[in-house]
Design an enzyme around this catalytic site. Sequence first.
Site, PDB file in Angstrom:
ATOM      1  N   TYR A  56     -61.999 -11.000 142.992  1.00 55.36           N
ATOM      2  CA  TYR A  56     -61.299 -11.748 144.044  1.00 55.36           C
ATOM      3  C   TYR A  56     -60.391 -10.818 144.852  1.00 55.36           C
ATOM      4  O   TYR A  56     -59.676  -9.976 144.309  1.00 55.36           O
ATOM      5  CB  TYR A  56     -60.440 -12.872 143.447  1.00 55.36           C
ATOM      6  CG  TYR A  56     -59.566 -13.534 144.492  1.00 55.36           C
ATOM      7  CD1 TYR A  56     -60.118 -14.381 145.444  1.00 55.36           C
ATOM      8  CD2 TYR A  56     -58.198 -13.266 144.564  1.00 55.36           C
ATOM      9  CE1 TYR A  56     -59.334 -14.956 146.430  1.00 55.36           C
ATOM     10  CE2 TYR A  56     -57.404 -13.835 145.538  1.00 55.36           C
ATOM     11  CZ  TYR A  56     -57.981 -14.677 146.478  1.00 55.36           C
ATOM     12  OH  TYR A  56     -57.204 -15.233 147.462  1.00 55.36           O
ATOM     13  N   HIS A  86     -55.169 -15.519 160.339  1.00 57.55           N
ATOM     14  CA  HIS A  86     -53.910 -15.997 159.775  1.00 57.55           C
ATOM     15  C   HIS A  86     -52.732 -15.836 160.740  1.00 57.55           C
ATOM     16  O   HIS A  86     -51.613 -16.242 160.426  1.00 57.55           O
ATOM     17  CB  HIS A  86     -53.600 -15.259 158.470  1.00 57.55           C
ATOM     18  CG  HIS A  86     -54.426 -15.737 157.306  1.00 57.55           C
ATOM     19  ND1 HIS A  86     -55.795 -15.815 157.349  1.00 57.55           N
ATOM     20  CD2 HIS A  86     -54.071 -16.162 156.057  1.00 57.55           C
ATOM     21  CE1 HIS A  86     -56.257 -16.252 156.189  1.00 57.55           C
ATOM     22  NE2 HIS A  86     -55.228 -16.480 155.395  1.00 57.55           N
ATOM     23  N   ASN A 199     -50.318 -11.177 151.737  1.00 53.56           N
ATOM     24  CA  ASN A 199     -49.695 -11.785 150.553  1.00 53.56           C
ATOM     25  C   ASN A 199     -48.328 -11.156 150.330  1.00 53.56           C
ATOM     26  O   ASN A 199     -48.153  -9.955 150.513  1.00 53.56           O
ATOM     27  CB  ASN A 199     -50.554 -11.552 149.316  1.00 53.56           C
ATOM     28  CG  ASN A 199     -51.540 -12.681 149.050  1.00 53.56           C
ATOM     29  OD1 ASN A 199     -52.324 -12.588 148.138  1.00 53.56           O
ATOM     30  ND2 ASN A 199     -51.501 -13.740 149.819  1.00 53.56           N
ATOM     31  N   TYR A 283      -5.321 -29.610 148.877  1.00 52.64           N
ATOM     32  CA  TYR A 283      -6.335 -28.825 148.168  1.00 52.64           C
ATOM     33  C   TYR A 283      -6.933 -27.719 149.026  1.00 52.64           C
ATOM     34  O   TYR A 283      -7.326 -26.665 148.510  1.00 52.64           O
ATOM     35  CB  TYR A 283      -7.474 -29.739 147.703  1.00 52.64           C
ATOM     36  CG  TYR A 283      -7.132 -30.683 146.570  1.00 52.64           C
ATOM     37  CD1 TYR A 283      -5.875 -30.693 145.993  1.00 52.64           C
ATOM     38  CD2 TYR A 283      -8.085 -31.562 146.087  1.00 52.64           C
ATOM     39  CE1 TYR A 283      -5.569 -31.564 144.954  1.00 52.64           C
ATOM     40  CE2 TYR A 283      -7.799 -32.439 145.048  1.00 52.64           C
ATOM     41  CZ  TYR A 283      -6.529 -32.437 144.493  1.00 52.64           C
ATOM     42  OH  TYR A 283      -6.228 -33.300 143.471  1.00 52.64           O
ATOM     43  N   ARG A 286      -4.436 -25.039 148.488  1.00 54.56           N
ATOM     44  CA  ARG A 286      -4.139 -24.732 147.099  1.00 54.56           C
ATOM     45  C   ARG A 286      -5.372 -24.277 146.309  1.00 54.56           C
ATOM     46  O   ARG A 286      -5.283 -23.465 145.394  1.00 54.56           O
ATOM     47  CB  ARG A 286      -3.538 -25.977 146.426  1.00 54.56           C
ATOM     48  CG  ARG A 286      -2.888 -25.670 145.105  1.00 54.56           C
ATOM     49  CD  ARG A 286      -2.473 -26.880 144.302  1.00 54.56           C
ATOM     50  NE  ARG A 286      -2.387 -28.147 145.000  1.00 54.56           N
ATOM     51  CZ  ARG A 286      -2.484 -29.324 144.388  1.00 54.56           C
ATOM     52  NH1 ARG A 286      -2.691 -29.368 143.073  1.00 54.56           N
ATOM     53  NH2 ARG A 286      -2.386 -30.452 145.059  1.00 54.56           N
ATOM     54  N   PHE A 332     -46.896 -14.260 144.673  1.00 53.36           N
ATOM     55  CA  PHE A 332     -46.616 -14.598 146.068  1.00 53.36           C
ATOM     56  C   PHE A 332     -45.835 -15.898 146.204  1.00 53.36           C
ATOM     57  O   PHE A 332     -45.379 -16.242 147.289  1.00 53.36           O
ATOM     58  CB  PHE A 332     -47.923 -14.717 146.846  1.00 53.36           C
ATOM     59  CG  PHE A 332     -48.955 -15.585 146.166  1.00 53.36           C
ATOM     60  CD1 PHE A 332     -48.721 -16.916 145.917  1.00 53.36           C
ATOM     61  CD2 PHE A 332     -50.166 -15.046 145.761  1.00 53.36           C
ATOM     62  CE1 PHE A 332     -49.666 -17.720 145.284  1.00 53.36           C
ATOM     63  CE2 PHE A 332     -51.119 -15.836 145.131  1.00 53.36           C
ATOM     64  CZ  PHE A 332     -50.874 -17.184 144.905  1.00 53.36           C
ATOM     65  N   GLU A 417     -53.801 -24.557 147.051  1.00 59.68           N
ATOM     66  CA  GLU A 417     -52.376 -24.212 147.029  1.00 59.68           C
ATOM     67  C   GLU A 417     -51.599 -25.524 147.004  1.00 59.68           C
ATOM     68  O   GLU A 417     -51.088 -25.990 148.022  1.00 59.68           O
ATOM     69  CB  GLU A 417     -52.051 -23.358 148.256  1.00 59.68           C
ATOM     70  CG  GLU A 417     -52.839 -22.054 148.250  1.00 59.68           C
ATOM     71  CD  GLU A 417     -53.003 -21.420 149.621  1.00 59.68           C
ATOM     72  OE1 GLU A 417     -52.393 -21.925 150.582  1.00 59.68           O
ATOM     73  OE2 GLU A 417     -53.739 -20.428 149.730  1.00 59.68           O
TER      74      GLU A 417
END
Length: 521
Positions: A56, A86, A199, A283, A286, A332, A417
């Site tokens: 792969y 992409h 990636n 506050y 403080r 990734f 995914e």
Amino acid sequence: MSQHVIELVPSTVSLQNLARIHAGEVRVTMAASARNKLLASQQAVRNILDAGEVVYGINTGFGKLAQTVIPADRLADLQRNLVVSHSVGTGTNLLPGIVRLILATKAVSLARGHSGVRPEIVDALLALLNANVLPCIPCKGSVGASGDLAPLAHMACVLIGEGEATLADGHKVSGAEAMRSIGLEPFVLGPKEGLALLNGTQVSTALALAGLFGAENVLCAGLMAGALSLEAIQGSIKPYDERIHIARGQPGQIAVAAAVRTLLDGSEIIPSHADCGRVQDPYSIRCVPQVMGACLDNLNHAARVLVTEANAASDNPLVFSDTGEVISGGNFHAEPVAFAADIIALAVSEMGAISERRMALLLDSGLSGLPPFLVRDGGVNSGFMIAQVTAAALASENKSLAHPASVDSLPTSANQEDHVSMATFAARRLGDMVNNTAVVVGIEAMAACQGIELKRKLKSSPSIEAEFAAIRQRVAFLHQDRFLATDVEAMRLWAHGAQGRAWPASLTAILPSQAQVVAVA
């Protein structure tokens, strides 16, 4: 003036050097020791191809198409098509400092020797960085899993002569022209090289690092503004006593209390009202050590996560050249970055929230003892009334932006995914949040200086007086109503640490980027 040179040693790049790269103050080189690791991983990929194995990412399709075997004569097409297909980002381009971090951290990740790319790819990334020839990378289009695919594809496009880049002089050119400007021809990508470039978590990490560095500035500005406000209302220094904070033991709280004590050391104002009869301050005055200290602790935690990720091998599959194995995993997935960014968001929001409350306190004459809305001749003059409204609007906006992004997920790639991190948005929204808080803190500091001057009889400490003078160089005392937007912008830049602004050493000493935070081995 010669640039400071940083040698990147993969797995040991410090947060301080990442901050320098973001600021653009440096020239970057890669440690010579990385070259052998790069060559070994590249050879492991070649061995797989020579043996006719199917692996792969090397000779298959990607994602849901992983079962498709690609013939040897089409492997170059496979890598090129991956990059251009992409490149689907949208939105405005990322800022130069973030792109510099992306280039540097991608080079470091590849140079770990688990990616199978040739050394020349790493050299080209650093050549672009050093020449300030920066790929145009749209800010939107990544879900922070399977890597920051779309934005990293826009980066990779420049290496193959596609896409666009901005030259050092600001001109936008094609990827091919950008490569020629650094003396290189566009690459024809080899097996796995396109995948290795796409990636990875470098975009999410760079955005989160930029958010962290911005948060450090607004932390310093918030502590300085808080000290100015304490002096303006003649508040008590007793809640900053070291013994109180040691009794609790929270490290950020102890550090913040000490930093504020140092800022106020030598004040003539503090002892002048020691017997005023006021028992306790609100506050927002403080509890500065408790609130801002907790913010600091969160920034320190996020810093450790992010510097580790900046040094990580985060592509897929990973090559282990000692055994010749190529193993698919999920480095990734940017969940660590998403959580770190969410933590930074919480801290930045709280810094603005407590600052806005101090601003409101300054305007309330019943609590502050100052003229209403910090202006003489009130009624005719509104003073800082609406400046506080702006601060409230931005503090409220940050509350919405602080909603955690890491709890969201939307499946992609035909459910291959099926769980993603949303780290890229988690980190990207930090820029807006830091900017909002810079405005809020800047308005408070401006108002606190007004309050000090309205009561001016004695001097504060040397550190506070120096800051008072620096602020007065940016904004004048408000004698009567005037156009305040210019002053607000000047104070936003003050809070950002812009224009060569240097915070006192007592503040910078507590920051993560000054603490030599390094990657977890």
